[in-house]
Design a protein around this motif. Structure first.
Motif, mmCIF file in Angstrom:
data_model
loop_
_atom_site.group_PDB
_atom_site.id
_atom_site.type_symbol
_atom_site.label_atom_id
_atom_site.label_comp_id
_atom_site.label_asym_id
_atom_site.label_seq_id
_atom_site.Cartn_x
_atom_site.Cartn_y
_atom_site.Cartn_z
ATOM 1 N N ALA A 163 -0.182 13.758 87.629
ATOM 2 C CA ALA A 163 0.140 13.272 88.968
ATOM 3 C C ALA A 163 1.513 13.748 89.420
ATOM 4 C CB ALA A 163 0.071 11.748 89.001
ATOM 5 N N ALA A 164 2.422 13.956 88.450
ATOM 6 C CA ALA A 164 3.766 14.439 88.767
ATOM 7 C C ALA A 164 3.826 15.963 88.867
ATOM 8 C CB ALA A 164 4.755 13.953 87.708
ATOM 9 N N GLY A 165 2.680 16.619 88.642
ATOM 10 C CA GLY A 165 2.630 18.072 88.783
ATOM 11 C C GLY A 165 2.927 18.849 87.517
ATOM 12 N N HIS A 166 2.903 18.179 86.356
ATOM 13 C CA HIS A 166 3.190 18.855 85.094
ATOM 14 C C HIS A 166 1.947 18.877 84.207
ATOM 15 C CE1 HIS A 166 7.421 19.166 85.934
ATOM 16 N NE2 HIS A 166 7.570 17.866 86.045
ATOM 17 N N HIS A 167 1.732 20.037 83.565
ATOM 18 C CA HIS A 167 0.553 20.200 82.714
ATOM 19 C C HIS A 167 0.941 20.898 81.408
ATOM 20 C CE1 HIS A 167 -1.982 18.920 86.055
ATOM 21 N NE2 HIS A 167 -1.218 19.683 86.817
ATOM 22 N N PRO A 168 1.755 20.236 80.572
ATOM 23 C CA PRO A 168 2.083 20.808 79.268
ATOM 24 C C PRO A 168 0.894 20.700 78.321
ATOM 25 C CG PRO A 168 2.910 18.586 79.405
ATOM 26 C CD PRO A 168 2.331 18.897 80.759
ATOM 27 N N ARG A 169 1.012 21.315 77.178
ATOM 28 C CA ARG A 169 -0.009 21.178 76.139
ATOM 29 C C ARG A 169 0.228 19.858 75.418
ATOM 30 N NH1 ARG A 169 -0.053 23.596 70.710
ATOM 31 N NH2 ARG A 169 -2.184 23.613 69.897
ATOM 32 N N LEU A 170 -0.761 18.967 75.460
ATOM 33 C CA LEU A 170 -0.660 17.657 74.827
ATOM 34 C C LEU A 170 -1.671 17.553 73.701
ATOM 35 C CD1 LEU A 170 -0.266 15.296 77.939
ATOM 36 C CD2 LEU A 170 1.534 16.348 76.550
ATOM 37 N N ILE A 171 -1.232 16.996 72.585
ATOM 38 C CA ILE A 171 -2.058 16.883 71.390
ATOM 39 C C ILE A 171 -2.054 15.428 70.930
ATOM 40 C CG2 ILE A 171 -2.374 17.639 68.992
ATOM 41 C CD1 ILE A 171 -0.669 20.103 69.691
ATOM 42 N N VAL A 172 -3.207 14.939 70.494
ATOM 43 C CA VAL A 172 -3.288 13.643 69.840
ATOM 44 C C VAL A 172 -3.348 13.886 68.333
ATOM 45 C CG1 VAL A 172 -4.627 11.543 69.516
ATOM 46 C CG2 VAL A 172 -4.461 12.561 71.788
ATOM 47 N N GLY A 173 -2.406 13.346 67.608
ATOM 48 C CA GLY A 173 -2.391 13.555 66.169
ATOM 49 C C GLY A 173 -1.122 13.017 65.542
ATOM 50 N N ASP A 174 -1.007 13.203 64.252
ATOM 51 C CA ASP A 174 0.158 12.747 63.497
ATOM 52 C C ASP A 174 1.291 13.743 63.699
ATOM 53 O OD1 ASP A 174 2.031 11.873 61.695
ATOM 54 O OD2 ASP A 174 0.757 12.089 59.917
ATOM 55 N N GLY A 175 2.332 13.309 64.368
ATOM 56 C CA GLY A 175 3.451 14.204 64.644
ATOM 57 C C GLY A 175 4.164 14.686 63.404
ATOM 58 N N LEU A 176 4.038 13.952 62.284
ATOM 59 C CA LEU A 176 4.693 14.395 61.059
ATOM 60 C C LEU A 176 4.073 15.682 60.531
ATOM 61 C CD1 LEU A 176 5.218 10.993 59.191
ATOM 62 C CD2 LEU A 176 6.727 12.163 60.811
ATOM 63 N N GLY A 177 2.829 15.942 60.919
ATOM 64 C CA GLY A 177 2.187 17.199 60.553
ATOM 65 C C GLY A 177 2.454 18.308 61.551
ATOM 66 N N GLY A 178 3.102 17.942 62.676
ATOM 67 C CA GLY A 178 3.442 18.939 63.680
ATOM 68 C C GLY A 178 2.225 19.564 64.330
ATOM 69 N N ASP A 179 2.360 20.830 64.678
ATOM 70 C CA ASP A 179 1.311 21.581 65.374
ATOM 71 C C ASP A 179 1.136 22.935 64.704
ATOM 72 O OD1 ASP A 179 -0.470 22.630 67.290
ATOM 73 O OD2 ASP A 179 1.187 23.331 68.550
ATOM 74 N N PRO A 180 0.403 22.985 63.582
ATOM 75 C CA PRO A 180 0.290 24.242 62.841
ATOM 76 C C PRO A 180 -0.367 25.359 63.632
ATOM 77 C CG PRO A 180 -1.234 22.581 61.982
ATOM 78 C CD PRO A 180 -0.314 21.881 62.926
ATOM 79 N N ASP A 181 -1.166 25.009 64.638
ATOM 80 C CA ASP A 181 -1.851 26.050 65.405
ATOM 81 C C ASP A 181 -0.986 26.643 66.525
ATOM 82 O OD1 ASP A 181 -4.159 25.660 63.895
ATOM 83 O OD2 ASP A 181 -4.891 24.098 65.243
ATOM 84 N N GLY A 182 0.115 25.965 66.865
ATOM 85 C CA GLY A 182 0.906 26.406 68.013
ATOM 86 C C GLY A 182 2.232 27.037 67.682
ATOM 87 N N GLY A 183 2.668 26.946 66.431
ATOM 88 C CA GLY A 183 3.987 27.464 66.079
ATOM 89 C C GLY A 183 3.995 28.969 65.892
ATOM 90 N N PRO A 184 5.166 29.545 65.615
ATOM 91 C CA PRO A 184 6.424 28.829 65.411
ATOM 92 C C PRO A 184 7.096 28.481 66.741
ATOM 93 C CG PRO A 184 6.774 31.159 65.066
ATOM 94 C CD PRO A 184 5.308 30.994 65.328
ATOM 95 N N TYR A 185 7.893 27.409 66.701
ATOM 96 C CA TYR A 185 8.612 26.939 67.874
ATOM 97 C C TYR A 185 10.100 27.256 67.751
ATOM 98 C CZ TYR A 185 4.463 24.397 69.374
ATOM 99 O OH TYR A 185 3.190 24.076 69.798
ATOM 100 N N ASP A 186 10.726 27.418 68.907
ATOM 101 C CA ASP A 186 12.180 27.616 68.911
ATOM 102 C C ASP A 186 12.914 26.305 68.646
ATOM 103 O OD1 ASP A 186 12.423 30.506 69.919
ATOM 104 O OD2 ASP A 186 11.109 29.586 71.418
ATOM 105 N N ARG A 187 12.318 25.205 69.116
ATOM 106 C CA ARG A 187 12.928 23.897 68.946
ATOM 107 C C ARG A 187 11.837 22.863 68.650
ATOM 108 N NH1 ARG A 187 16.656 26.827 69.020
ATOM 109 N NH2 ARG A 187 18.580 26.721 70.278
#
Length: 374
Positions: A163-187
Motif C-alpha cells: 500500500a505504501a508502494g514498496h515491493h521488496p523480497r519478503l520471506i517467511v522463515g527462521d531468520g537465524l538460517g538467513g536466506d541461502p538462496d539469495g546471498g551473498p549480501y553486502d549487509r
C-alpha cells in the motif's frame, strides 16, 4: 499539510536533534514513510504500576493512537506469540513477542549500516515492515530482502508495504538460517537480539561485507555490534549505547521449571555481590562468562532478597544473598556459576573496567568470542 506529515517532520527533527538521524538519505526516508500506516492494527500500551506487566490495546479510533505512533517508543504489536491488539478488550498479562522498534533505534541502525547505493541488504525480522520501508526508500526495493518467522506478521507487513508502494523480497522463515538462496549480501541487519551470531550469516555475507546485530544473554544486557566478514570469519567491536531488542524466538530462554533446593550445594562468602549486576555493563561482562544463565529474585521472609542464577540446561545454579555488609553464595550442579562470573569480572576490573565500546568480538563457524582491550 496533513496531520501525519506534520508528525513525520517533527519526528525527523527530534531524531536529528538527538543525534540519531544524521544523513539526508535517511532523514527523507523518515519524512516520506508514514509509520502510522504500519500500525493500523493497533498497538499495546503498558499499564503503569501493574505487576505482572499488563498491556491494553490502543486502536485507530482512540485519539491517542495517531500521535502515539510518532512517539520515539517501541510499540508492542503482538503478545504471547499470536495475540494482536484487536483480539482483546481490557488488559492482558502476557509477554510481548513482536513490536515496532523505537524510531531512534531504527534510524541509528540505518546509519550504522553504512549501506551505499546499489548494496544488497538482508533484514532479519520484518516486524511491522516500517524499517523495511525505510530501507526500500533509501536503497530501492530490489536491493532489500526481509525475513520474518511469523507468517501472519509477514503477511500484514507485505500488505502495508504494498500500500505504501514498496515491493521488496519478503520471506517467511527462521531468520537465524538467513536466506541461502539469495546471498551473498553486502549487509545483514538484525532487528532481533541473538545469543550468538549464526554461522549462516557468515556464509551469506560477501567478503568485506558487514553484519549489524545485537548480541545478548539471558540476563538481558545487550549491545549492538558491527562485524566485517572475511574468509568465513567475522571481526568487529561493540558500538555501545545499551541497545535492546526482543530475542530471536529460537534464542529465548527455556522455562525455569522447578527452582532447585537452595539449601543444597556449597556455601562460601561471595567476593562480588549480586547488586553489582544491576549495572548494565557489569551485567554484560558477567553474561560473557554465563550467557545462558537466567536471573530471578526471590523475596525472603526477613525482607532480604535471594538472587538466584540458573542455567536450566546445564542444571547449575547459584543463590547469592546479602548478610548485613557482606554477601554469601551457595552453588550447586556441575558448574560453579558464581565462580565463573566473579573470575570474569575480576579480570575486567584488573584491566581497568573498560567501557563496552572497547570490546572486540570474533565469530567463526564454531564459536563466538568477546574480549576487551585495556
Amino acid at each position: 499539510m496533513s496531520d501525519d506529515k506534520t508528525l513525520r517532520e517533527a519526528l525527523a527533527d527530534r531524531l536529528a536533534a538527538g543525534g540519531h538521524l544524521r544523513s539526508p538519505q535517511w532523514r527523507q526516508a523518515v519524512i516520506d514513510t508514514p509509520r502510522h500506516e504500519f500500525l493500523r492494527g493497533g498497538y499495546f500500551r503498558r499499564v503503569d504500576g501493574s505487576r505482572p506487566t499488563g498491556w491494553e490495546p490502543v486502536m485507530p479510533d482512540d485519539p491517542a493512537w495517531l500521535p502515539g505512533t510518532y512517539d520515539d517508543d517501541s510499540l508492542v504489536t503482538q503478545v504471547a506469540g499470536t495475540i494482536a491488539p484487536a483480539d482483546i478488550q481490557g488488559r492482558i498479562f502476557r509477554t510481548p513477542t513482536s513490536s515496532s522498534t523505537l524510531p531512534s533505534l531504527v534510524v541509528r541502525m540505518l546509519e550504522e549500516l553504512h549501506a551505499d547505493d546499489g548494496m544488497r541488504v538482508l533484514e532479519i525480522g520484518t516486524g511491522t515492515g516500517y524499517s523495511t520501508a525505510l530501507l526500500c526508500h533509501g536503497l530501492g526495493d530490489d536491493n532489500v530482502t526481509s525475513i520474518e518467522v511469523d507468517e501472519g506478521v509477514s503477511t500484514r507487513a507485505r500488505n502495508t508495504l504494498g500500500a505504501a508502494g514498496h515491493h521488496p523480497r519478503l520471506i517467511v522463515g527462521d531468520g537465524l538460517g538467513g536466506d541461502p538462496d539469495g546471498g551473498p549480501y553486502d549487509r545483514i541487519v538484525a532487528t532481533c537480539g541473538v545469543l550468538d551470531i549464526p554461522p549462516a550469516w557468515l556464509t551469506q555475507t560477501r567478503p568485506g561485507g558487514q553484519i549489524l546485530a545485537t548480541v545478548c544473554g539471558w540476563m538481558y544486557s545487550s549491545e549492538l555490534t558491527r562485524l566485517t566478514v572475511d574468509d568465513g570469519v567475522a571481526h568487529g567491536r561493540l558500538l555501545g549505547g545499551q541497545i535492546s531488542f526482543m530475542l530471536a524466538r529460537p534464542h529465548l530462554p527455556p522455562p525455569l521449571g522447578m527452582v532447585p533446593d537452595l539449601d543444597d550445594g556449597e556455601e562460601r562468602e561471595a567476593v562480588i555481590g549480586a547488586d553489582a549486576l544491576d549495572d548494565w555493563t557489569t551485567r554484560f561482562v558477567a553474561q560473557i562468562a554465563a550467557p545462558r544463565t537466567q536471573r530471578i529474585q526471590i523475596p525472603g521472609d526477613g525482607g532480604e532478597t535471594q538472587h538466584v542464577f540458573l542455567d536450566v540446561d546445564a542444571g547449575s545454579w547459584a543463590a547469592v544473598h546479602r548478610h548485613g555488609d557482606h554477601w554469601t553464595v551457595r552453588q550447586g550442579g556441575p558448574d560453579r556459576l558464581w565462580n565463573q562470573i566473579e573470575d570474569h569480572l575480576a579480570r575486567w576490573h584488573k584491566d581497568g573496567s573498560p567501557d563496552l565500546d572497547r570490546f572486540r568480538i570474533t565469530v567463526t563457524p564454531d564459536e563466538q568470542t568477546i574480549t576487551w582491550s585495556n
